[in-house]
Design a protein around this motif. Structure first.
Motif, mmCIF file in Angstrom:
data_model
loop_
_atom_site.group_PDB
_atom_site.id
_atom_site.type_symbol
_atom_site.label_atom_id
_atom_site.label_comp_id
_atom_site.label_asym_id
_atom_site.label_seq_id
_atom_site.Cartn_x
_atom_site.Cartn_y
_atom_site.Cartn_z
ATOM 1 N N LEU A 10 0.860 -1.188 0.000
ATOM 2 C CA LEU A 10 0.000 0.000 0.000
ATOM 3 C C LEU A 10 0.892 1.232 0.000
ATOM 4 C CD1 LEU A 10 -2.894 1.236 0.333
ATOM 5 C CD2 LEU A 10 -2.478 1.194 2.800
ATOM 6 N N VAL A 11 0.544 2.213 -0.854
ATOM 7 C CA VAL A 11 1.292 3.468 -0.930
ATOM 8 C C VAL A 11 0.410 4.598 -0.426
ATOM 9 C CG1 VAL A 11 2.447 5.105 -2.446
ATOM 10 C CG2 VAL A 11 2.649 2.647 -2.885
ATOM 11 N N SER A 12 0.937 5.404 0.486
ATOM 12 C CA SER A 12 0.241 6.600 0.955
ATOM 13 C C SER A 12 0.854 7.812 0.277
ATOM 14 C CB SER A 12 0.358 6.740 2.473
ATOM 15 O OG SER A 12 -0.094 8.027 2.883
ATOM 16 N N LEU B 179 4.667 7.362 2.013
ATOM 17 C CA LEU B 179 5.117 6.146 2.666
ATOM 18 C C LEU B 179 4.656 4.921 1.890
ATOM 19 C CD1 LEU B 179 4.311 6.953 6.425
ATOM 20 C CD2 LEU B 179 6.593 6.810 5.389
ATOM 21 N N VAL B 180 5.403 3.830 2.058
ATOM 22 C CA VAL B 180 5.046 2.538 1.488
ATOM 23 C C VAL B 180 4.922 1.534 2.625
ATOM 24 C CG1 VAL B 180 5.724 0.688 -0.093
ATOM 25 C CG2 VAL B 180 6.276 3.072 -0.648
ATOM 26 N N PHE B 181 3.850 0.726 2.585
ATOM 27 C CA PHE B 181 3.610 -0.307 3.596
ATOM 28 C C PHE B 181 3.562 -1.669 2.919
ATOM 29 C CE2 PHE B 181 1.132 3.523 4.723
ATOM 30 C CZ PHE B 181 1.842 3.931 5.839
ATOM 31 N N GLY C 241 5.835 -3.861 7.004
ATOM 32 C CA GLY C 241 6.993 -3.026 6.732
ATOM 33 C C GLY C 241 6.563 -1.598 6.444
ATOM 34 N N VAL C 242 7.405 -0.637 6.845
ATOM 35 C CA VAL C 242 7.147 0.782 6.622
ATOM 36 C C VAL C 242 8.444 1.425 6.141
ATOM 37 C CG1 VAL C 242 6.324 2.952 7.616
ATOM 38 C CG2 VAL C 242 5.510 0.775 8.554
ATOM 39 N N PHE C 243 8.374 2.141 5.013
ATOM 40 C CA PHE C 243 9.549 2.902 4.580
ATOM 41 C C PHE C 243 9.111 4.081 3.724
ATOM 42 C CE2 PHE C 243 9.056 -0.532 1.463
ATOM 43 C CZ PHE C 243 9.161 0.122 0.241
#
Length: 264
Positions: free
Chosen positions: A23-25, A30-32, A42-44
Motif C-alpha cells: 500500500l502506498v500513501s 510512505l510505502v507499507f 513493513g514501513v519505509f
C-alpha cells in the motif's frame, strides 16, 4: 518496483518474507508491506527502501488500509488452517512504529479500505460473509457490520462521494453497500472468483481482477453495467492502479510480466 511514469521495471525489494500486499500513501509519502512470512508489516519512505522498519502484528498480515490523519495502519490478518487462535486485525502507529491494538474479528479477513469521511476502516470477512467497520479514532472493537449474502467477500473498495462500498465475492457476485442506509445489493455476476478490485473515481469505472479465466471486468459505476472484459492471463488475480494516469497493471504469474492497460 515499477516506474509508473516510464512503465519500466526498476528492481525488487529484499527482506520482505512472504509479502502479500503493498500500500502506498501519497499523503505521507510512505510505502507499507504485509509480510505474511514473518507476521510483520513493513514501513519505509517512498524511494528509500533502505529505511525499512518492521512492526510485528497479531497474525499473518494480508490486506492493508491507512488513515493518514492519524498515522494509523490497519493490517487484516489471516491464520493457518486449523489454527485455534482467533483471527484479528492489527492497528499500527506508523510514526512511532508500534502495535496499538489487536481486534478479534469473526473470521478470515480479505481486503480492507479506509473511509476518510467517516474515519472508519472497513474489512471484508470471508466466513461468515460480512464487512466489519472499525473506528480509526477508537480502534478497540467492531462498530458495525454488513451481512453479505454470498460466499467469500474478497475484493473491496469505496466510492466516497456516493457513500457506498463495492464488494466482489468468491461465489461470483458483485455487490454494493449503501453506507447511509446499510442496504446491500447484488448488482452483477462475475465470470469467476475475484481478487483485487479498484475504483476509478474520475472515470466512474470499477476494475475487478479474476484469475480464472484470467480477465479484468470493467464496470460503469453509474449504471453498474459491465462495459468491457479485458483478457489478461490465467492466474492473473493481482492488479495495481494509478489514479493519476488511469493505468491498470496486471501481474501475470505464468509469463512473469506486468501487463499495462490505459483506461480512456
Amino acid at each position: 518496483m515499477i516506474d509508473s511514469r516510464r512503465d519500466k521495471y526498476l528492481h525488487s525489494i529484499p527482506g520482505l518474507p512472504g509479502v502479500a500486499g503493498v500500500l502506498v500513501s501519497n499523503e505521507r509519502d510512505l510505502v507499507f508491506t504485509s509480510n505474511r512470512g514473518e507476521k510483520t508489516v513493513g514501513v519505509f519512505p517512498f524511494g528509500r527502501e533502505e529505511k525499512l522498519e518492521k512492526v510485528r502484528v497479531g497474525g499473518f498480515p494480508n490486506g492493508l488500509a491507512f488513515d493518514p490523519s492519524r498515522n494509523t495502519l490497519l493490517a487484516a490478518n489471516v491464520s493457518k488452517q486449523d489454527d485455534p487462535n482467533p483471527i484479528t486485525v492489527s492497528m499500527v502507529e506508523t510514526k512511532k512504529k508500534f502495535l496499538t491494538a489487536d481486534i478479534i474479528v469473526p473470521g478470515r479477513t480479505r481486503w480492507t479500505v479506509f473511509d476518510s469521511k467517516m474515519d472508519r476502516f472497513y474489512v471484508n470477512v470471508s466466513k461468515p460473509p460480512q464487512i466489519v467497520a472499525i473506528e480509526s479514532k477508537d480502534p478497540y472493537g467492531i462498530t458495525t457490520s454488513f451481512e453479505i449474502p454470498a460466499t467469500g467477500p474478497h475484493g473491496l473498495d469505496i466510492d466516497s462521494e456516493n457513500r457506498r462500498l463495492f464488494c466482489a465475492c468468491d461465489q461470483g457476485g458483485l455487490f454494493t453497500i449503501d453506507l447511509q442506509s446499510g442496504r446491500v445489493s447484488r448488482v452483477s455476476d462475475l465470470s469467476g472468483p475475484p481478487d483485487v478490485i479498484f475504483y476509478n473515481s474520475r472515470l466512474h469505472h470499477l476494475y475487478v481482477a479474476i484469475g480464472e479465466p484470467g480477465v479484468i471486468h470493467v464496470f460503469d459505476t453509474d449504471t453498474m453495467k459491465l462495459v468491457q472484459t479485458v483478457k489478461t492471463e490465467l492466474g492473473a488475480h493481482t492488479i495495481a492502479y494509478n489514479p493519476e494516469t488511469d493505468k491498470v497493471y496486471a501481474f501475470t504469474p505464468a509469463s512473469h510480466r506486468a501487463a499495462i492497460y490505459k483506461d480512456v
